[in-house]
Write a protein that holds these residues in place. Sequence first.
Motif, PDB file in Angstrom:
ATOM      1  N   LEU A 279      65.019  -1.308 -38.971  1.00  0.00           N
ATOM      2  CA  LEU A 279      65.433  -1.974 -37.735  1.00  0.00           C
ATOM      3  C   LEU A 279      65.200  -1.085 -36.517  1.00  0.00           C
ATOM      4  CD1 LEU A 279      68.786  -3.612 -38.908  1.00  0.00           C
ATOM      5  CD2 LEU A 279      66.583  -4.728 -38.564  1.00  0.00           C
ATOM      6  N   ALA A 280      65.247   0.229 -36.742  1.00  0.00           N
ATOM      7  CA  ALA A 280      65.073   1.168 -35.624  1.00  0.00           C
ATOM      8  C   ALA A 280      63.617   1.293 -35.203  1.00  0.00           C
ATOM      9  CB  ALA A 280      65.618   2.537 -36.010  1.00  0.00           C
ATOM     10  N   LYS A 281      62.698   0.841 -36.060  1.00  0.00           N
ATOM     11  CA  LYS A 281      61.272   0.971 -35.768  1.00  0.00           C
ATOM     12  C   LYS A 281      60.687  -0.357 -35.298  1.00  0.00           C
ATOM     13  CE  LYS A 281      60.315   4.784 -38.897  1.00  0.00           C
ATOM     14  NZ  LYS A 281      59.783   5.642 -37.837  1.00  0.00           N
ATOM     15  N   LYS A 283      58.599  -3.571 -35.513  1.00  0.00           N
ATOM     16  CA  LYS A 283      58.383  -4.402 -36.700  1.00  0.00           C
ATOM     17  C   LYS A 283      56.965  -4.276 -37.256  1.00  0.00           C
ATOM     18  CE  LYS A 283      61.833  -7.840 -35.369  1.00  0.00           C
ATOM     19  NZ  LYS A 283      62.099  -9.256 -35.053  1.00  0.00           N
ATOM     20  N   THR A 284      56.038  -3.900 -36.410  1.00  0.00           N
ATOM     21  CA  THR A 284      54.653  -3.809 -36.881  1.00  0.00           C
ATOM     22  C   THR A 284      54.327  -2.425 -37.444  1.00  0.00           C
ATOM     23  OG1 THR A 284      53.906  -3.180 -34.672  1.00  0.00           O
ATOM     24  CG2 THR A 284      53.908  -5.531 -35.195  1.00  0.00           C
ATOM     25  N   THR A 285      55.282  -1.506 -37.326  1.00  0.00           N
ATOM     26  CA  THR A 285      55.037  -0.145 -37.787  1.00  0.00           C
ATOM     27  C   THR A 285      55.419   0.003 -39.256  1.00  0.00           C
ATOM     28  OG1 THR A 285      55.498   0.689 -35.570  1.00  0.00           O
ATOM     29  CG2 THR A 285      55.546   2.288 -37.375  1.00  0.00           C
ATOM     30  N   ASP A 286      54.542   0.547 -40.040  1.00  0.00           N
ATOM     31  CA  ASP A 286      54.846   0.783 -41.452  1.00  0.00           C
ATOM     32  C   ASP A 286      55.807   1.958 -41.575  1.00  0.00           C
ATOM     33  OD1 ASP A 286      53.252  -1.268 -42.369  1.00  0.00           O
ATOM     34  OD2 ASP A 286      51.454   0.001 -42.454  1.00  0.00           O
ATOM     35  N   TYR A 287      56.671   1.869 -42.578  1.00  0.00           N
ATOM     36  CA  TYR A 287      57.637   2.942 -42.795  1.00  0.00           C
ATOM     37  C   TYR A 287      56.921   4.149 -43.409  1.00  0.00           C
ATOM     38  CZ  TYR A 287      61.992   5.244 -43.962  1.00  0.00           C
ATOM     39  OH  TYR A 287      63.025   6.134 -44.033  1.00  0.00           O
ATOM     40  N   PRO A 288      57.210   5.362 -42.933  1.00  0.00           N
ATOM     41  CA  PRO A 288      56.481   6.555 -43.422  1.00  0.00           C
ATOM     42  C   PRO A 288      56.984   7.037 -44.788  1.00  0.00           C
ATOM     43  CG  PRO A 288      58.121   7.205 -41.794  1.00  0.00           C
ATOM     44  CD  PRO A 288      58.167   5.703 -41.860  1.00  0.00           C
ATOM     45  N   PHE A 289      56.680   6.252 -45.826  1.00  0.00           N
ATOM     46  CA  PHE A 289      57.147   6.592 -47.164  1.00  0.00           C
ATOM     47  C   PHE A 289      56.622   7.952 -47.631  1.00  0.00           C
ATOM     48  CE2 PHE A 289      57.371   1.939 -47.219  1.00  0.00           C
ATOM     49  CZ  PHE A 289      58.670   1.762 -47.661  1.00  0.00           C
ATOM     50  N   GLU A 290      55.420   8.316 -47.152  1.00  0.00           N
ATOM     51  CA  GLU A 290      54.802   9.560 -47.622  1.00  0.00           C
ATOM     52  C   GLU A 290      55.653  10.783 -47.294  1.00  0.00           C
ATOM     53  OE1 GLU A 290      53.446   8.660 -43.495  1.00  0.00           O
ATOM     54  OE2 GLU A 290      53.519   7.534 -45.365  1.00  0.00           O
ATOM     55  N   LYS A 291      56.501  10.674 -46.264  1.00  0.00           N
ATOM     56  CA  LYS A 291      57.346  11.811 -45.889  1.00  0.00           C
ATOM     57  C   LYS A 291      58.502  12.014 -46.874  1.00  0.00           C
ATOM     58  CE  LYS A 291      56.407  11.543 -40.914  1.00  0.00           C
ATOM     59  NZ  LYS A 291      56.999  11.394 -39.559  1.00  0.00           N
ATOM     60  N   LEU A 292      58.781  10.985 -47.662  1.00  0.00           N
ATOM     61  CA  LEU A 292      59.912  11.043 -48.584  1.00  0.00           C
ATOM     62  C   LEU A 292      59.508  11.442 -49.997  1.00  0.00           C
ATOM     63  CD1 LEU A 292      61.636   7.679 -47.586  1.00  0.00           C
ATOM     64  CD2 LEU A 292      62.192   9.947 -46.732  1.00  0.00           C
ATOM     65  N   ILE A 293      58.220  11.352 -50.308  1.00  0.00           N
ATOM     66  CA  ILE A 293      57.762  11.532 -51.686  1.00  0.00           C
ATOM     67  C   ILE A 293      57.935  12.978 -52.154  1.00  0.00           C
ATOM     68  CG2 ILE A 293      55.727  11.487 -53.176  1.00  0.00           C
ATOM     69  CD1 ILE A 293      54.744   9.066 -51.598  1.00  0.00           C
ATOM     70  N   ILE A 294      58.475  13.099 -53.375  1.00  0.00           N
ATOM     71  CA  ILE A 294      58.588  14.413 -54.023  1.00  0.00           C
ATOM     72  C   ILE A 294      57.327  14.617 -54.862  1.00  0.00           C
ATOM     73  CG2 ILE A 294      59.928  15.809 -55.642  1.00  0.00           C
ATOM     74  CD1 ILE A 294      62.348  14.039 -54.949  1.00  0.00           C
ATOM     75  N   SER A 295      56.592  15.658 -54.593  1.00  0.00           N
ATOM     76  CA  SER A 295      55.356  15.902 -55.331  1.00  0.00           C
ATOM     77  C   SER A 295      55.665  16.355 -56.751  1.00  0.00           C
ATOM     78  CB  SER A 295      54.514  16.970 -54.620  1.00  0.00           C
ATOM     79  OG  SER A 295      55.158  18.234 -54.700  1.00  0.00           O
ATOM     80  N   ASN A 296      54.701  16.219 -57.621  1.00  0.00           N
ATOM     81  CA  ASN A 296      54.865  16.686 -59.006  1.00  0.00           C
ATOM     82  C   ASN A 296      55.146  18.192 -59.056  1.00  0.00           C
ATOM     83  OD1 ASN A 296      54.430  14.143 -60.063  1.00  0.00           O
ATOM     84  ND2 ASN A 296      52.213  14.439 -60.263  1.00  0.00           N
ATOM     85  N   THR A 297      54.534  18.915 -58.117  1.00  0.00           N
ATOM     86  CA  THR A 297      54.757  20.371 -58.064  1.00  0.00           C
ATOM     87  C   THR A 297      56.209  20.685 -57.696  1.00  0.00           C
ATOM     88  OG1 THR A 297      52.455  20.734 -57.400  1.00  0.00           O
ATOM     89  CG2 THR A 297      54.022  22.524 -56.971  1.00  0.00           C
ATOM     90  N   ASP A 298      56.715  19.971 -56.698  1.00  0.00           N
ATOM     91  CA  ASP A 298      58.108  20.179 -56.268  1.00  0.00           C
ATOM     92  C   ASP A 298      59.076  19.836 -57.396  1.00  0.00           C
ATOM     93  OD1 ASP A 298      57.313  21.006 -53.772  1.00  0.00           O
ATOM     94  OD2 ASP A 298      57.573  19.045 -52.831  1.00  0.00           O
ATOM     95  N   ARG A 299      58.769  18.747 -58.098  1.00  0.00           N
ATOM     96  CA  ARG A 299      59.645  18.317 -59.199  1.00  0.00           C
ATOM     97  C   ARG A 299      59.622  19.352 -60.326  1.00  0.00           C
ATOM     98  NH1 ARG A 299      58.731  15.562 -63.769  1.00  0.00           N
ATOM     99  NH2 ARG A 299      56.586  15.129 -63.166  1.00  0.00           N
ATOM    100  N   SER A 300      58.444  19.828 -60.663  1.00  0.00           N
ATOM    101  CA  SER A 300      58.319  20.835 -61.730  1.00  0.00           C
ATOM    102  C   SER A 300      59.036  22.128 -61.357  1.00  0.00           C
ATOM    103  CB  SER A 300      56.843  21.129 -62.014  1.00  0.00           C
ATOM    104  OG  SER A 300      56.193  19.967 -62.488  1.00  0.00           O
ATOM    105  N   ASN A 301      58.915  22.516 -60.085  1.00  0.00           N
ATOM    106  CA  ASN A 301      59.580  23.745 -59.621  1.00  0.00           C
ATOM    107  C   ASN A 301      61.100  23.600 -59.718  1.00  0.00           C
ATOM    108  OD1 ASN A 301      57.141  24.964 -59.067  1.00  0.00           O
ATOM    109  ND2 ASN A 301      57.175  24.472 -56.877  1.00  0.00           N
TER     110      ASN A 301
END
Length: 569
Positions: A279-281, A283-301
Motif C-alpha cells: 500500500l505504501a508503494k 500500484k504499478t511498482t513491483d515489490y523488491p522481493f530480491e532484497k529479501l531473499i536469503i542466498s544458499n551461501t548465507d543459509r549454509s553459513n
Amino acid sequence: MQQESPLLQVKELSIHFNTEHGTTIGTQSISFDLYKKQTLAIVGESGSGKSISALSLMGLLPMPPAKLVSGTALFEGNDLLALSKSALEKIRGNDIAMIFQEPMTSLNPLKKCGEQVIESILLHNNTSQAQAKEDTITLFEEVRLPNPGELFNKYPHEISGGQKQRVMIAMAISCRPKILIADEPTTALDVSVQRTILDLLKELQEKYEMGILFITHDLGLVNHFADQVLVMQRGTLIEQGDTKTIFNNPSEAYTKGLIHCRPNAEENIKFLPQVEDFLAKNKTTDYPFEKLIISNTDRSNRLEQLSSSETILETKNLSTWYPMQKNFFGKVTQWFEALNEVSIQIKEGETLGIVGESGCGKTTLGKSIVGLADITKGEILYKGQSLTDMNKSSKMDYKKDVQIIFQDPYSSLNPRISIGQAIKEPMDVHGLYNANERKAKAIELLEKVGMQGAQYNRYPHEFSGGQRQRICIARALAVSPKLIICDESVSALDVSVQAQVLNLLVKLRDEFKLTYLFISHDISVVKHISDRIAVMNKGRIVEYNEAENIYHQPQMEYTRELIANSLFE
C-alpha cells in the motif's frame, strides 16, 4: 459461468454501526451475484466487512447497533433484507444455510451431535423422529464421519475440530439448501483437514447444485476452490473478478499484498512482505522481493555457525502419557501415549520447527518442556544438566529462561488486568528490577513489539488478535528468556497479521539472541522460519532434518502428504 439468472443478487449493500464512539462503516455499497453451482469467495482482513455481509443476508446482525443504510438482496424474488422475522426463518437453514468459523461455539456442548442435526431436520421438515435419526446417520456418512452410528451419540467435546466441522456441514446440508454460506470454515484447522473439508464442500456442491458463498482472510486458500473472488478492504469492495485473473493479474496493491504475505516455501526470504508494504508503494511498482531473499551461501553459513553452537536444550526419549481408563482400585489400565520416546536437540540461536497434524504430540512436547505436562519417562536437559538433578534455584532459573507463547492470544491474557500489569507480572514472580524499573521495562517491551507505551493501562479486550499476540510476545520477553516455545502462535491470525508476527519473531530472535522451538501444523510457515524441522506423527518424530531438505527431499510419505496439502493452498 453462464446462467440465465443468479440465485442471489446483492445490490448497494451498506451497513453502518452506531457506537459510543460514533458511526462505523461495516459495508459500503457492496454488490455481487451468486449463481447455481458457483463458488464465490469474499476475501479480506478482519474488519473488512466480509462476515457482516453474510450475516446481514441471514438476518443475524443485531439491529441496533447495526443499521441497514441501503441495499437489496434478492433471492427467488424476495428481498432478504426486507423480510419479516418469521418469513426469514423459513428461508434460513432451509434454502440458505450457514457454516460458522468456530464449530466448538456453534455446537451446543450439552447436546449430542446427532440430536443437534435431528433438531435442524425437524424444524424445517415434516418428518418423524425416527426418520430424522435415520437421515442424520445418512448425512454423517455423506460427510465422511468415521463410525456415524457411534458419533451420533457423542458430545462435541469428544470429537476433533475437523469432525465438529463435518457435523456442522451435515447440519447445514440437512435441508438441501440452494445457497451455502461458509464463514471461515477451515481457520486454524490442520492443512490436511482443511483440504478434506474443502474437497467435501465441492463434492456436496456438485451433488446438490448449491451456490457457495465462501468467506476467508486467506487469498491463497481460494486459489483452487473459488470461481469468482471479491476482495474487501475496510467495508469496501475494491476488486473482483474470476479467480485466475485475480491471482495472475491483480490490479490493486492491497490484493497483491494479501497474495504475497503468505510464506512461499519455494523461496528463502528473511522477512515476509506485508500488506502495508504494498500500500505504501505505487500500484504499478513491483515489490523488491530480491532484497529479501536469503542466498544458499548465507543459509549454509548460518547452519554451519549453528552446528558449532552449544546445545541449549535436549530431550532424550521423552514420553508423556495420559491415563484413559482406571480399574475399580484406581489403577490405570489404559494410557494415551501423547508423546513417545521423542529426542531433539536445540542449538543456541536456532529455530527448530515442530510440524504435524492435530493430535501428533507437538503441543504436548512444548508443555512437557515447560512443566505444564508431567513426563512419564525420559529426561530433559538444559545446558547439559538434567531437570531432575537441578536444585530449587536452578529450576527457577530454568523457568525464567524457557518461556512459551500459546496459540490463542484471547485466552492467554487475564481480562481483569491491564496489559502493562500482564507484562510486569513475570518480573514480579522472578523478583527482577524494582517497581519503577518494571514499569519502564514493560513500556520498553511494548514498543519493541510494535505497540505504544501509552497503551500500558489498557485492557486485553481493547485490542485485536494480532495486537494481543504482540502483547503475549512482550510478556514472554519480560524475564529475558533464552528459549521461547511458540505453540501455534500464528495459526489463528489473519495471513496479513501472521506475516507481521512472523517478521517480529525473526527480528526479536536476532536482536535478543533468542532460540525458538516453533510449533505449527502449517509446514510452509515452519519452513519459512526454521533452520531445522522435526516432523511428528502419532507421538513420535518420523523425520528430522534441515528445513530445506525436509521440504524438497522428504523421506516419509507422511511428510510428503503435509507438503502436498500445504501446496493445495
